[in-house]
Design an enzyme around this catalytic site. Structure first.
Site, PDB file in Angstrom:
ATOM      1  N   HIS A 218     -15.628   6.636  -4.494  1.00  0.00           N
ATOM      2  CA  HIS A 218     -16.357   6.521  -3.223  1.00  0.00           C
ATOM      3  C   HIS A 218     -17.149   7.808  -2.922  1.00  0.00           C
ATOM      4  CE1 HIS A 218     -14.410   2.734  -2.728  1.00  0.00           C
ATOM      5  NE2 HIS A 218     -13.226   3.270  -2.577  1.00  0.00           N
TER       6      HIS A 218
ATOM      7  N   TYR B 203      -1.600   0.340  -8.463  1.00  0.00           N
ATOM      8  CA  TYR B 203      -0.528   0.884  -7.616  1.00  0.00           C
ATOM      9  C   TYR B 203       0.566  -0.104  -7.238  1.00  0.00           C
ATOM     10  CZ  TYR B 203      -3.660  -0.631  -3.755  1.00  0.00           C
ATOM     11  OH  TYR B 203      -4.490  -1.323  -2.916  1.00  0.00           O
TER      12      TYR B 203
ATOM     13  N   HIS C 192      -3.422   8.597  -5.489  1.00  0.00           N
ATOM     14  CA  HIS C 192      -4.134   7.581  -4.712  1.00  0.00           C
ATOM     15  C   HIS C 192      -5.245   8.170  -3.847  1.00  0.00           C
ATOM     16  CE1 HIS C 192      -4.911   4.999  -1.206  1.00  0.00           C
ATOM     17  NE2 HIS C 192      -4.782   4.010  -2.072  1.00  0.00           N
TER      18      HIS C 192
ATOM     19  N   ASP D  57     -14.107  -2.470  -7.626  1.00  0.00           N
ATOM     20  CA  ASP D  57     -13.107  -2.116  -6.625  1.00  0.00           C
ATOM     21  C   ASP D  57     -12.335  -3.331  -6.092  1.00  0.00           C
ATOM     22  OD1 ASP D  57     -11.633  -0.849  -4.692  1.00  0.00           O
ATOM     23  OD2 ASP D  57     -13.291   0.024  -3.597  1.00  0.00           O
TER      24      ASP D  57
ATOM     25  N   GLN E 226      -6.674  -7.475  -6.124  1.00  0.00           N
ATOM     26  CA  GLN E 226      -7.494  -7.756  -4.938  1.00  0.00           C
ATOM     27  C   GLN E 226      -8.517  -8.868  -5.178  1.00  0.00           C
ATOM     28  OE1 GLN E 226      -8.948  -4.127  -3.131  1.00  0.00           O
ATOM     29  NE2 GLN E 226      -6.908  -3.209  -3.109  1.00  0.00           N
TER      30      GLN E 226
HETATM   31 ZN    ZN Z   1     -10.104   1.533  -4.525  1.00  0.00          ZN
END
Ligand code: ZN
Length: 453
Positions: free
Chosen positions: A268, A121, A205, A319, A61
């Site tokens: 989170h 993932y 997940h 993250d 990401q």
């Molecule tokens: Zn995450």
């Protein structure tokens, strides 16, 4: 080099002057000598601290950071961000994920993270088939960690369903698809990669993507002491869907399973009621707070004061990598609470009134626990993961050690990390990663290809 003299070292009990740190060939601290005298030819530094664990990362990401900050026709949300994330995720090759992860980890190292928990993932190829080496994508991420010197806890992600009630995955989720047997095969394939710098755990997940029966099965099959991470209660929509499905809130449902203990990291845990705050704290699990991503995605505020009062453990993670700095995570963790509560100096306890010190030490311990590795303190038996701050920077000129963490975390935006050692090996010097040109060149080539999609 196997020792370093610190004029001021941040030890578990606080700052101590005149400390010599010794480590062995495996990168483990074997002696922390107090009241030491510097040797004539010994490396001497002024402010030395333990490196931070980044307890939640999706390395790929990093490639999207900054690309989703444009308002759409309708109200933008986490779920529209996820659409773009999927588009990129579908095209990344093994070579590209290694280039992206290496760039990310070099940036994280430069800012003071010395280990990472990688919530991985992207398992299958672009067509949804496993690679000839089924763990190839995870192996590439581990290769990037070893290339940069980053310690890693690789957490292959169990991802079976699109939503609560075991709904079938969508076609654009094909690269993530794994069942219990497949995830245990991936973990087996990665066992050979375990060493002083690499641990292997698992990550269901979320309660959306894995059933409670699967989570129970995976936990039973996992070797003892390995970390288990899960995304939970990040968005109100997820809480509502969980209640509609089960009659219980996500954290309530997970805690009621009786599975959660000190191996767990609840990533989170944004939307908790009072009973859940107490329950997570009592479980001994770590709350994985990812402030900059939670802010970027509009998730909500973690209930930090009640959680701290309940003795809850927490760490921080970058993250989605809109930031690569533990300072920014911790600063915004505190600032979010100040804005929410219209008060100041929230993150503190009776024994530690300095907010920066409380936050840094709490996140060190929580991150270390979540990693399943011996990290987070300059003490015998722990990894020699050390940060040296820039004592020539104006912010630190003439600074007493007891004010260093508050200044570092709350004043200015210069990166005060000058040198970084992981397992006793230097990986950052004068603010630059030792392999920065090669890593940046590979990342640049990768991003030119991805941006042309
Ligand atoms: Zn995450």
């Amino acid at each position: 080099m196997s020792s370093l003299f610190a004029r001021h070292a941040c030890l578990p009990q606080g700052w101590v002057s005149n400390v010599r740190l010794h480590w062995n060939a495996r990168g483990e601290l074997i002696q922390v000598e107090q009241h030491a005298q510097p040797g004539a030819h010994e490396k001497q530094e002024t402010f030395v601290l333990p490196g931070m664990t980044n307890l939640h990362s999706h390395a790929f990401q990093r490639a999207l950071a900054g690309m989703t900050e444009m308002a759409g026709e309708s109200k933008d949300s986490f779920w529209t961000w996820r659409e773009l994330m999927y588009r990129y995720a579908l095209h990344i090759t093994p070579e590209q994920i290694q280039a992206i992860a290496a760039q990310l980890y070099s940036e994280c190292l430069r800012h003071g993270y010395t280990s990472v928990c990688e919530f991985h993932y992207l398992h299958r190829d672009i067509n949804g088939r496993f690679y000839a080496r089924p763990a190839e994508m995870a192996e590439r991420v581990i290769a990037a960690a070893s290339q940069t010197g980053m310690g890693i806890s690789m957490l292959p992600v169990l991802y079976s369903y699109a939503d609560f009630g075991e709904q079938a995955l969508r076609y654009d989720q094909r690269r993530f698809s794994t069942g219990v047997d497949e995830i245990m095969q991936l973990i087996d394939a990665l066992e050979a990669a375990r060493n002083d710098q690499v641990e292997i755990g698992v990550a269901p997940h979320s309660l959306r993507a894995a059933s409670m029966a699967q989570i129970r099965e995976v936990q039973a099959a996992l070797p003892a002491g390995r970390p288990i991470h899960i995304h939970i209660a990040e968005q109100q929509k997820e809480v509502d869907a969980c209640i509609a499905f089960s009659g219980r809130r996500p954290v309530e449902l997970l805690l009621d399973s009786g599975l959660v203990d000190q191996r767990w990291c609840l990533v989170h845990a944004t939307h908790l009621n009072k009973a859940e705050v107490q329950g997570v704290a009592a479980s001994g699990a770590v709350a994985g707070i990812c402030t900059t991503t939670e802010g970027n995605l509009g998730d909500g505020f973690f209930d930090l004061p009640d959680y701290i009062a309940a003795g809850g453990r927490f760490g921080v993670g970058s993250d989605s990598h809109v930031s690569q700095s533990p300072v920014e995570e911790l600063r915004w963790l505190e600032y979010g609470q100040r804005l929410r509560l219209q008060g100041r100096n929230i993150a503190s306890v009776a024994g530690q009134r300095k907010v920066g010190d409380f936050l840094w030490h709490a996140a060190l311990q929580g991150g270390a626990q979540a990693s399943g590795r011996k990290l987070g303190q300059l003490a015998v038996g722990y990894r020699a993961d050390m940060l040296v701050l820039d004592d020539q920077h104006p912010n630190l000129a003439g600074m007493r050690s007891e004010d260093v963490l508050n200044t570092w975390i709350f004043a200015g935006n210069d990166n005060l990390v000058r040198d970084v050692y992981v397992g006793g090996s230097q990986v950052v010097q004068d603010g630059k990663h030792l392999q920065q040109p090669a890593i940046q060149a590979a990342y640049g080539a990768c991003m030119r290809a991805l941006r042309a999609l």
